[in-house]
Design a protein around this motif. Structure first.
Motif, PDB file in Angstrom:
ATOM      1  N   MET A   1     -42.979  17.520  70.391  1.00 30.18           N
ATOM      2  CA  MET A   1     -41.880  16.853  71.084  1.00 30.18           C
ATOM      3  C   MET A   1     -40.705  17.809  71.267  1.00 30.18           C
ATOM      4  O   MET A   1     -40.011  17.763  72.278  1.00 30.18           O
ATOM      5  CB  MET A   1     -41.440  15.612  70.302  1.00 30.18           C
ATOM      6  CG  MET A   1     -42.487  14.523  70.222  1.00 30.18           C
ATOM      7  SD  MET A   1     -42.745  13.702  71.801  1.00 30.18           S
ATOM      8  CE  MET A   1     -41.568  12.351  71.673  1.00 30.18           C
ATOM      9  N   GLU A   2     -40.479  18.687  70.287  1.00 27.19           N
ATOM     10  CA  GLU A   2     -39.412  19.683  70.443  1.00 27.19           C
ATOM     11  C   GLU A   2     -39.748  20.653  71.573  1.00 27.19           C
ATOM     12  O   GLU A   2     -38.868  21.045  72.344  1.00 27.19           O
ATOM     13  CB  GLU A   2     -39.175  20.454  69.148  1.00 27.19           C
ATOM     14  CG  GLU A   2     -38.060  21.481  69.289  1.00 27.19           C
ATOM     15  CD  GLU A   2     -37.532  22.012  67.970  1.00 27.19           C
ATOM     16  OE1 GLU A   2     -36.903  23.079  67.998  1.00 27.19           O
ATOM     17  OE2 GLU A   2     -37.740  21.361  66.929  1.00 27.19           O
ATOM     18  N   ASP A   3     -41.019  21.022  71.678  1.00 30.19           N
ATOM     19  CA  ASP A   3     -41.440  21.876  72.795  1.00 30.19           C
ATOM     20  C   ASP A   3     -41.174  21.171  74.124  1.00 30.19           C
ATOM     21  O   ASP A   3     -40.707  21.793  75.081  1.00 30.19           O
ATOM     22  CB  ASP A   3     -42.928  22.212  72.693  1.00 30.19           C
ATOM     23  CG  ASP A   3     -43.268  23.047  71.473  1.00 30.19           C
ATOM     24  OD1 ASP A   3     -42.467  23.931  71.113  1.00 30.19           O
ATOM     25  OD2 ASP A   3     -44.343  22.808  70.874  1.00 30.19           O
ATOM     26  N   LEU A   4     -41.473  19.893  74.170  1.00 24.88           N
ATOM     27  CA  LEU A   4     -41.240  19.105  75.385  1.00 24.88           C
ATOM     28  C   LEU A   4     -39.780  19.162  75.809  1.00 24.88           C
ATOM     29  O   LEU A   4     -39.465  19.445  76.972  1.00 24.88           O
ATOM     30  CB  LEU A   4     -41.665  17.648  75.141  1.00 24.88           C
ATOM     31  CG  LEU A   4     -41.153  16.597  76.138  1.00 24.88           C
ATOM     32  CD1 LEU A   4     -41.662  16.879  77.541  1.00 24.88           C
ATOM     33  CD2 LEU A   4     -41.558  15.193  75.673  1.00 24.88           C
TER      34      LEU A   4
ATOM     35  N   ALA B   1     -37.382  21.278  74.787  1.00 24.04           N
ATOM     36  CA  ALA B   1     -36.926  22.646  75.035  1.00 24.04           C
ATOM     37  C   ALA B   1     -37.420  23.162  76.376  1.00 24.04           C
ATOM     38  O   ALA B   1     -36.654  23.745  77.156  1.00 24.04           O
ATOM     39  CB  ALA B   1     -37.397  23.564  73.910  1.00 24.04           C
ATOM     40  N   LEU B   2     -38.694  22.945  76.676  1.00 30.04           N
ATOM     41  CA  LEU B   2     -39.247  23.437  77.935  1.00 30.04           C
ATOM     42  C   LEU B   2     -38.688  22.680  79.136  1.00 30.04           C
ATOM     43  O   LEU B   2     -38.566  23.248  80.229  1.00 30.04           O
ATOM     44  CB  LEU B   2     -40.775  23.355  77.912  1.00 30.04           C
ATOM     45  CG  LEU B   2     -41.462  24.315  76.934  1.00 30.04           C
ATOM     46  CD1 LEU B   2     -42.955  24.030  76.846  1.00 30.04           C
ATOM     47  CD2 LEU B   2     -41.228  25.769  77.338  1.00 30.04           C
TER      48      LEU B   2
ATOM     49  N   PHE C   1     -30.334  25.790  72.037  1.00 27.38           N
ATOM     50  CA  PHE C   1     -31.268  25.598  73.150  1.00 27.38           C
ATOM     51  C   PHE C   1     -32.084  26.866  73.393  1.00 27.38           C
ATOM     52  O   PHE C   1     -33.309  26.821  73.488  1.00 27.38           O
ATOM     53  CB  PHE C   1     -30.501  25.209  74.423  1.00 27.38           C
ATOM     54  CG  PHE C   1     -31.293  25.382  75.693  1.00 27.38           C
ATOM     55  CD1 PHE C   1     -32.602  24.912  75.793  1.00 27.38           C
ATOM     56  CD2 PHE C   1     -30.734  26.022  76.796  1.00 27.38           C
ATOM     57  CE1 PHE C   1     -33.337  25.080  76.975  1.00 27.38           C
ATOM     58  CE2 PHE C   1     -31.453  26.196  77.966  1.00 27.38           C
ATOM     59  CZ  PHE C   1     -32.758  25.725  78.050  1.00 27.38           C
ATOM     60  N   GLU C   2     -31.416  27.996  73.466  1.00 27.33           N
ATOM     61  CA  GLU C   2     -32.120  29.244  73.761  1.00 27.33           C
ATOM     62  C   GLU C   2     -33.118  29.595  72.666  1.00 27.33           C
ATOM     63  O   GLU C   2     -34.234  30.049  72.942  1.00 27.33           O
ATOM     64  CB  GLU C   2     -31.118  30.379  73.961  1.00 27.33           C
ATOM     65  CG  GLU C   2     -30.308  30.236  75.237  1.00 27.33           C
ATOM     66  CD  GLU C   2     -29.443  31.452  75.518  1.00 27.33           C
ATOM     67  OE1 GLU C   2     -29.414  32.371  74.673  1.00 27.33           O
ATOM     68  OE2 GLU C   2     -28.801  31.479  76.587  1.00 27.33           O
TER      69      GLU C   2
ATOM     70  N   MET D   1     -41.569  28.714  74.664  1.00 27.15           N
ATOM     71  CA  MET D   1     -42.163  29.505  75.736  1.00 27.15           C
ATOM     72  C   MET D   1     -43.261  30.421  75.200  1.00 27.15           C
ATOM     73  O   MET D   1     -44.339  30.552  75.807  1.00 27.15           O
ATOM     74  CB  MET D   1     -41.097  30.335  76.447  1.00 27.15           C
ATOM     75  CG  MET D   1     -40.327  29.577  77.503  1.00 27.15           C
ATOM     76  SD  MET D   1     -41.340  29.035  78.921  1.00 27.15           S
ATOM     77  CE  MET D   1     -41.708  30.608  79.708  1.00 27.15           C
ATOM     78  N   ILE D   2     -43.014  31.055  74.066  1.00 27.95           N
ATOM     79  CA  ILE D   2     -44.038  31.920  73.472  1.00 27.95           C
ATOM     80  C   ILE D   2     -45.256  31.089  73.085  1.00 27.95           C
ATOM     81  O   ILE D   2     -46.403  31.491  73.310  1.00 27.95           O
ATOM     82  CB  ILE D   2     -43.479  32.676  72.254  1.00 27.95           C
ATOM     83  CG1 ILE D   2     -42.372  33.641  72.690  1.00 27.95           C
ATOM     84  CG2 ILE D   2     -44.583  33.442  71.539  1.00 27.95           C
ATOM     85  CD1 ILE D   2     -41.662  34.332  71.545  1.00 27.95           C
TER      86      ILE D   2
END
Length: 318
Positions: free
Chosen positions: A179-182, A184-185, A289-290, A297-298
């Motif tokens: 969910m964090e990937d979701l 962030a992306l 965020f970054e 992304m990685i």
């Protein structure tokens, strides 16, 4: 602090990359093509001078590549008489800037013939698109191979702008993304543009009661309706996904909290406590965020594609 965060974010994922996609490494081309990254960055930078939509296009292209069979460059393949490729599937019709990958590949081939995959070039170009737009820079694990399969029907697997939070979670979890990937992306939308067709559902005949999605700020909804009238016939009409579209920043999250998101899938991030908290966190801190974006992304770009070759022309199988 920002530079340190990005470095740490990259370092944290090295173990993940090594275990989940063993062929990938940061020094994969150090001996065989040492000027690879310089060549790719040059092609992206040159294209950006002539077209400020290139960064968003490259980032989206990489995302759409990785979400179908992993990051194998299949989105770059042209359709043939016997096969309609991914790039001609409905969600990908608006993809553009393929020429940037072609130019980068040409420059790389001139130095290191038959060594670097198109999938790796796309991953690097997406990173450079972010960095050259004022966003973070990170080390891209390399060693992907190019796939030979590209089918338009498979684009139905891509998360749609009309998805709710359950659909988004399922789409991401199927690819090992959290969910964090979701969240962030989704921040990549800071560079994006949306055509009217992708958000008409929110501003015209939303449901049997409301013509406009009530979660939209009224003045923002009015602005969108002006750009995209009910019977819009201008195919190029639409809206940027945040007002600082050429700058990679956290304004997307700030707009989202103000009821000024474009897609249903954007608004969906506010519908459950976990993702809403992350939206607030990233809206408050560009650094947070970054850091999260680099990590995700990685992780996403390391999804195994099962590719088997190094294409000499990114648009056709070898």
């Amino acid at each position: 602090m920002r530079a340190l965060a990005v470095v740490l974010g990259s370092a944290i994922l090295l173990a993940y990359v090594a275990s989940s996609a063993g062929a990938l490494s940061l020094d994969y081309y150090d001996q065989t093509c040492p000027k690879l990254e310089y060549s790719v960055r040059g092609a992206v930078k040159k294209a950006m001078k002539n077209d400020n939509t290139v960064p968003a296009a490259l980032l989206r292209m990489h995302f759409h590549d990785c979400f179908i069979r992993g990051c194998d460059g299949s989105v770059l393949l042209n359709s043939t008489a016997k096969n309609t490729a991914e790039k001609d599937g409905p969600p990908n019709i608006s993809l553009h800037a393929f020429y940037v990958i072609d130019l980068a590949k040409e420059a790389v081939e001139a130095q290191c013939p038959g060594v670097v995959s198109c999938a790796d070039i796309l991953a690097l170009a997406a990173r450079d698109a972010v960095a050259l737009s004022g966003g973070p820079h990170w080390d891209v694990p390399k060693g992907r191979k190019d796939g030979r399969i590209s089918k338009a029907n498979d684009t139905s697997q891509l998360p749609a702008p009309t998805f709710n939070i359950s659909q988004l979670q399922q789409s991401f979890s199927q690819r090992g993304l959290s969910m964090e990937d979701l969240v962030a992306l989704s921040g990549g939308h800071t560079l994006g543009f949306a055509h009217c067709s992708s958000f008409q559902n929110r501003i015209h005949n939303f449901n049997s009661v409301d013509d406009i999605d009530p979660s939209l700020h009224p003045s923002f909804a009015a602005q969108l309706r002006k750009v995209c009238p009910a019977h819009n016939t201008v195919r190029s009409a639409g809206s940027t996904l945040d007002p600082t579209v050429t700058k990679f920043d956290n304004v997307y999250y700030k707009m989202l909290l103000q009821g000024k998101s474009i897609f249903t899938s954007d608004q969906a991030l506010l519908t459950v406590p976990k993702t809403k908290a992350l939206v607030s966190k990233f809206a408050e801190s560009q650094e947070e965020f970054e850091k999260a974006f680099v990590k995700s992304m990685i992780k996403m770009s390391s999804l195994s594609g099962g590719g088997q070759e190094i294409r000499l022309n990114c648009r056709v199988v070898r």
